[in-house]
Design an enzyme around this catalytic site. Structure first.
Site, PDB file in Angstrom:
ATOM      1  N   CYS A 135     -53.433 -41.307   4.993  1.00  0.00           N
ATOM      2  CA  CYS A 135     -52.751 -41.690   6.238  1.00  0.00           C
ATOM      3  C   CYS A 135     -51.514 -40.840   6.480  1.00  0.00           C
ATOM      4  O   CYS A 135     -50.496 -41.009   5.800  1.00  0.00           O
ATOM      5  CB  CYS A 135     -52.383 -43.172   6.164  1.00  0.00           C
ATOM      6  SG  CYS A 135     -51.416 -43.741   7.563  1.00  0.00           S
ATOM      7  N   CYS A 138     -48.479 -42.878   7.885  1.00  0.00           N
ATOM      8  CA  CYS A 138     -47.776 -43.664   6.865  1.00  0.00           C
ATOM      9  C   CYS A 138     -46.972 -42.764   5.925  1.00  0.00           C
ATOM     10  O   CYS A 138     -45.838 -43.061   5.600  1.00  0.00           O
ATOM     11  CB  CYS A 138     -48.750 -44.475   6.009  1.00  0.00           C
ATOM     12  SG  CYS A 138     -50.183 -45.099   6.870  1.00  0.00           S
ATOM     13  N   ASP A 139     -47.580 -41.667   5.481  1.00  0.00           N
ATOM     14  CA  ASP A 139     -46.989 -40.904   4.374  1.00  0.00           C
ATOM     15  C   ASP A 139     -46.459 -39.525   4.757  1.00  0.00           C
ATOM     16  O   ASP A 139     -45.752 -38.915   3.958  1.00  0.00           O
ATOM     17  CB  ASP A 139     -48.035 -40.750   3.252  1.00  0.00           C
ATOM     18  CG  ASP A 139     -48.449 -42.106   2.707  1.00  0.00           C
ATOM     19  OD1 ASP A 139     -47.586 -42.997   2.641  1.00  0.00           O
ATOM     20  OD2 ASP A 139     -49.637 -42.288   2.368  1.00  0.00           O
TER      21      ASP A 139
END
Ligand code: NAP
Length: 308
Positions: A135, A138-139
């Site tokens: 992701c 997200c990251d």
């Protein structure tokens, strides 16, 4: 109409589940949608949807999910956060087992979507969350000024690699062929991006690092069989999806990849059970196709219930 507590149970709360819920509620069916996480499914991790009509300025997946949830709720869709463990489709009234209870309805729409597929190489599990990710939204911000690898050649890999260049100073896209599968407009953008370098005809055979970080991946050229190490701080994996069917056991007919087989009315191999969205064996997995499937599935479910 029946002795079950619901007319329709929708399993899964991504764009397909939410759309089925919207249509079912407007048809005045007593419908329940079950989602184990937040409604929205896979689009929750998409930073920009450019090809869902009606949003020329683009919209984030999270916002679209929020709007779809509100819209379905406005017409009375009941939403429950819970996880389906098992199903029993052997009788006219279908039973759905949750950890705390069993619920039933004559009609069910399955819209559980798909999840990222893994590479299944050494290091992938160990470094998950420590440099290995599925992701970018997200990251990605953790890789400011870093060098990262992105594995895959489809829409997800190319779109998310472009997104990663907002943070990383270099993104290597590792693809097993010498031609991308991604849609042409995404290819053009990636080829024009100075921070992206393609490594063709190559697969990742291992991910290495220290206690809490990735520092290299091993690549194998599939044409020459040469192997080499590539120093990277992170490895993003986007090699396609697998259907979320664990709870189904052998209840429905699936294709060879595990996706649910339906006809054009979204009917599955069991009368009264319908499927919509990415879980279905379909040539294209988009929000636009998921919502179209779902409208048909809800329409078919309503007909099925009325005719019982
Ligand atoms: P995908 O289209 O199935 O592409 C998967 C990619 O991973 C392919 O390039 C494939 O290579 C490669 N691959 C598969 N297994 C591999 C392995 N073991 N090792 C190395 N490479 C491997 O999956 P996706 O990109 O996640 O897209 C899924 C669906 O969502 C598609 O329908 C896509 O159009 C849609 N989507 C759309 C958008 C958008 O419209 N903006 C964004 C994201 C996703 P080959 O090409 O050689 O098979």
């Amino acid at each position: 109409m029946s002795n079950s507590e619901y007319d329709l149970i929708i399993i899964g709360g991504g764009p397909a589940g939410l759309t089925a819920g919207l249509y079912a509620s407007r048809s005045r069916l007593k419908a329940l949608m079950i989602e184990k996480l937040l409604p929205g499914g896979q689009i929750r991790v998409s930073d920009a949807l450019e090809n869902y009509p009606g949003f020329p300025e683009t919209i984030t997946g999270a916002e679209l999910a929020q709007r779809m949830t509100e819209q379905a709720g406005k017409f009375g869709l009941e939403i429950e956060t819970n996880e389906v463990l098992d199903v029993d489709f052997s009788q006219k009234i279908k039973k759905i087992s949750l950890p705390d209870k069993t619920i039933s309805a004559p009609a069910v729409i399955i819209a559980t979507g798909a999840s990222p597929r893994k590479l299944n190489v050494p290091g992938e599990e160990i470094f998950l969350g420590k440099g290995v990710s599925f992701c970018a939204t997200c990251d990605g911000p953790f890789f400011h000024n870093s060098v990262v690898a992105a594995v895959g050649g489809g829409d997800t890999a190319v779109q998310e690699s472009i997104f990663l260049t907002k943070f990383a100073k270099k993104v290597y896209v590792i693809h097993r062929r010498d031609e991308l599968r991604a849609t042409k407009i995404l290819q053009e953008r990636a080829f024009a991006n100075d921070k992206i370098e393609f490594i063709w005809d190559s697969v990742v055979t291992g991910i290495k690092g220290g206690l809490t970080n990735v520092d290299a991946i091993t690549l194998k050229n599939v044409k020459t069989s040469d192997t080499k190490n590539l120093n990277v701080d992170g490895c993003f994996i986007w090699v396609g999806t697998r259907p979320n069917i664990e709870f189904l056991k052998n209840a429905l007919e699936l294709d060879k990849n595990g996706f649910i087989i339906t006809d054009s009315h979204m009917r599955t191999s069991v009368a009264g059970v319908f499927a919509a969205g990415d879980i279905r064996n379909t040539p294209l997995r988009q929000v636009a196709t998921a919502v179209g499937d779902a409208a048909i599935a809800a329409f078919s479910a309503e007909h099925y219930i009325t005719n019982l």
